[in-house]
Design a protein around this motif. Structure first.
Motif, short mmCIF file in Angstrom:
data_model
loop_
_atom_site.label_atom_id
_atom_site.label_comp_id
_atom_site.label_asym_id
_atom_site.label_seq_id
_atom_site.Cartn_x
_atom_site.Cartn_y
_atom_site.Cartn_z
N ARG A 152 -12.25 2.81 -1.06
CA ARG A 152 -12.61 2.96 0.36
C ARG A 152 -11.51 3.63 1.18
O ARG A 152 -11.81 4.32 2.16
CB ARG A 152 -12.91 1.57 0.93
N LEU A 153 -10.27 3.41 0.81
CA LEU A 153 -9.13 3.91 1.59
C LEU A 153 -8.71 5.29 1.10
O LEU A 153 -8.00 5.42 0.10
CB LEU A 153 -7.95 2.94 1.50
N GLY A 154 -9.12 6.32 1.80
CA GLY A 154 -8.79 7.69 1.40
C GLY A 154 -7.33 8.04 1.56
O GLY A 154 -6.83 8.94 0.89
N GLY A 155 -6.62 7.35 2.45
CA GLY A 155 -5.23 7.68 2.73
C GLY A 155 -4.23 6.82 1.99
O GLY A 155 -3.06 6.79 2.34
N VAL A 156 -4.69 6.11 0.95
CA VAL A 156 -3.80 5.23 0.19
C VAL A 156 -3.74 5.71 -1.25
O VAL A 156 -4.76 5.91 -1.90
CB VAL A 156 -4.30 3.77 0.26
N GLU B 34 1.71 -8.10 9.05
CA GLU B 34 2.46 -6.92 8.62
C GLU B 34 3.89 -7.35 8.29
O GLU B 34 4.55 -7.98 9.10
CB GLU B 34 2.45 -5.86 9.72
N ILE B 35 4.34 -7.00 7.11
CA ILE B 35 5.67 -7.40 6.65
C ILE B 35 6.67 -6.24 6.74
O ILE B 35 7.80 -6.41 7.18
CB ILE B 35 5.63 -7.93 5.19
N LEU B 36 6.24 -5.05 6.31
CA LEU B 36 7.16 -3.91 6.26
C LEU B 36 6.36 -2.62 6.36
O LEU B 36 5.27 -2.51 5.78
CB LEU B 36 7.94 -3.92 4.94
N LEU B 37 6.91 -1.65 7.08
CA LEU B 37 6.31 -0.33 7.16
C LEU B 37 7.41 0.70 7.05
O LEU B 37 8.38 0.66 7.81
CB LEU B 37 5.54 -0.14 8.47
N THR B 38 7.28 1.59 6.07
CA THR B 38 8.17 2.74 5.95
C THR B 38 7.27 3.97 5.86
O THR B 38 6.05 3.84 5.90
CB THR B 38 9.06 2.67 4.68
N LYS B 39 7.85 5.13 5.69
CA LYS B 39 7.02 6.33 5.57
C LYS B 39 6.27 6.36 4.24
O LYS B 39 5.31 7.11 4.09
CB LYS B 39 7.85 7.60 5.75
N GLU B 40 6.65 5.52 3.29
CA GLU B 40 6.00 5.50 1.98
C GLU B 40 5.16 4.25 1.72
O GLU B 40 4.17 4.32 0.99
CB GLU B 40 7.04 5.57 0.85
N VAL B 41 5.56 3.12 2.30
CA VAL B 41 4.97 1.83 1.93
C VAL B 41 4.62 1.00 3.16
O VAL B 41 5.37 0.96 4.12
CB VAL B 41 5.98 1.02 1.06
N PHE B 42 3.47 0.31 3.06
CA PHE B 42 3.05 -0.66 4.07
C PHE B 42 2.79 -1.96 3.33
O PHE B 42 1.95 -2.00 2.43
CB PHE B 42 1.79 -0.16 4.77
N ILE B 43 3.55 -3.01 3.66
CA ILE B 43 3.41 -4.30 2.98
C ILE B 43 2.82 -5.30 3.94
O ILE B 43 3.26 -5.42 5.09
CB ILE B 43 4.77 -4.80 2.44
N ILE B 44 1.81 -6.03 3.43
CA ILE B 44 1.19 -7.08 4.22
C ILE B 44 1.24 -8.39 3.45
O ILE B 44 1.43 -8.41 2.23
CB ILE B 44 -0.28 -6.76 4.58
N PHE C 13 0.87 -1.17 0.00
CA PHE C 13 0.00 0.00 0.00
C PHE C 13 0.91 1.22 0.00
O PHE C 13 1.74 1.37 0.90
CB PHE C 13 -0.89 0.02 1.25
N ILE C 14 0.78 2.08 -0.99
CA ILE C 14 1.55 3.31 -1.04
C ILE C 14 0.77 4.33 -0.22
O ILE C 14 -0.37 4.68 -0.55
CB ILE C 14 1.77 3.79 -2.49
N LEU C 15 1.40 4.78 0.85
CA LEU C 15 0.73 5.60 1.85
C LEU C 15 0.66 7.07 1.45
O LEU C 15 1.52 7.58 0.74
CB LEU C 15 1.45 5.45 3.19
N GLY C 16 -0.36 7.75 1.97
CA GLY C 16 -0.57 9.16 1.70
C GLY C 16 0.29 10.07 2.56
O GLY C 16 1.29 9.64 3.14
N HIS C 17 -0.14 11.31 2.70
CA HIS C 17 0.65 12.34 3.38
C HIS C 17 0.81 12.11 4.88
O HIS C 17 1.76 12.62 5.48
CB HIS C 17 0.02 13.72 3.14
#
Length: 151
Positions: free
Chosen positions: A61-65, A37-47, A11-15
């Motif tokens: 549905r996901l406004g922040g993605v 949850e596999i990885l979380l950075t300020k830009e990407v969340f991998i599951i 998931f490429i994360l928003g602001h």
């Protein structure tokens, strides 16, 4: 959970990454989707999950993605070009066989990555595909990642 039946999504994360991640987790939990949850950075969340996600419905549905990506393959730095070539060739062949339209491809980089290296890989792949008779277009952007509009 890692096995042959598991699927990874990025998931490429928003602001506001923390809010985006919390939103993803809550929506998936409400849909009774089991995930790790596999990885979380300020830009990407991998599951990782065993369930195929409806990315289009989730994206609405996901406004922040910004983007949802199904991860098809993993590559190491040592075999990066070969891995990308194989994925692109397989996809290009399938697309060309199915609808006889020009195959378009490009790269989005998140985190560390050399844009020039990926541009060179893309140009090499484009040249090889054209030599094999597959009409193609390598899409590039001025930024490290392709915008949702370009994609």
């Amino acid at each position: 959970m890692s096995d042959s039946s598991s699927i990874n999504y990025a998931f490429i994360l928003g602001h506001v990454p923390e809010l985006s991640q919390a939103e993803i987790i809550k929506v998936l939990q409400n849909q009774n989707v089991g995930f790790e949850e596999i990885l979380l950075t300020k830009e990407v969340f991998i599951i990782e999950t065993r369930e195929e996600l409806d990315a289009l419905a989730l994206q609405e549905r996901l406004g922040g993605v910004i983007k949802i990506i199904r991860i098809l393959s993993k590559a190491s730095k040592q075999n990066l070009q070969e891995s990308i070539e194989e994925i692109v060739k397989t996809s290009a062949f399938a697309k060309a066989s199915a609808d006889r339209q020009k195959f378009q491809f490009g790269f989005s980089l998140y985190g560390k990555g050399d844009v020039k290296e990926f541009q060179n890989i893309g140009l090499n792949i484009k040249r090889k595909l054209k030599e094999q008779g597959t009409p193609c277009r390598f899409v590039v952007a001025k930024e490290k990642s392709l915008s949702a509009v370009i994609v």
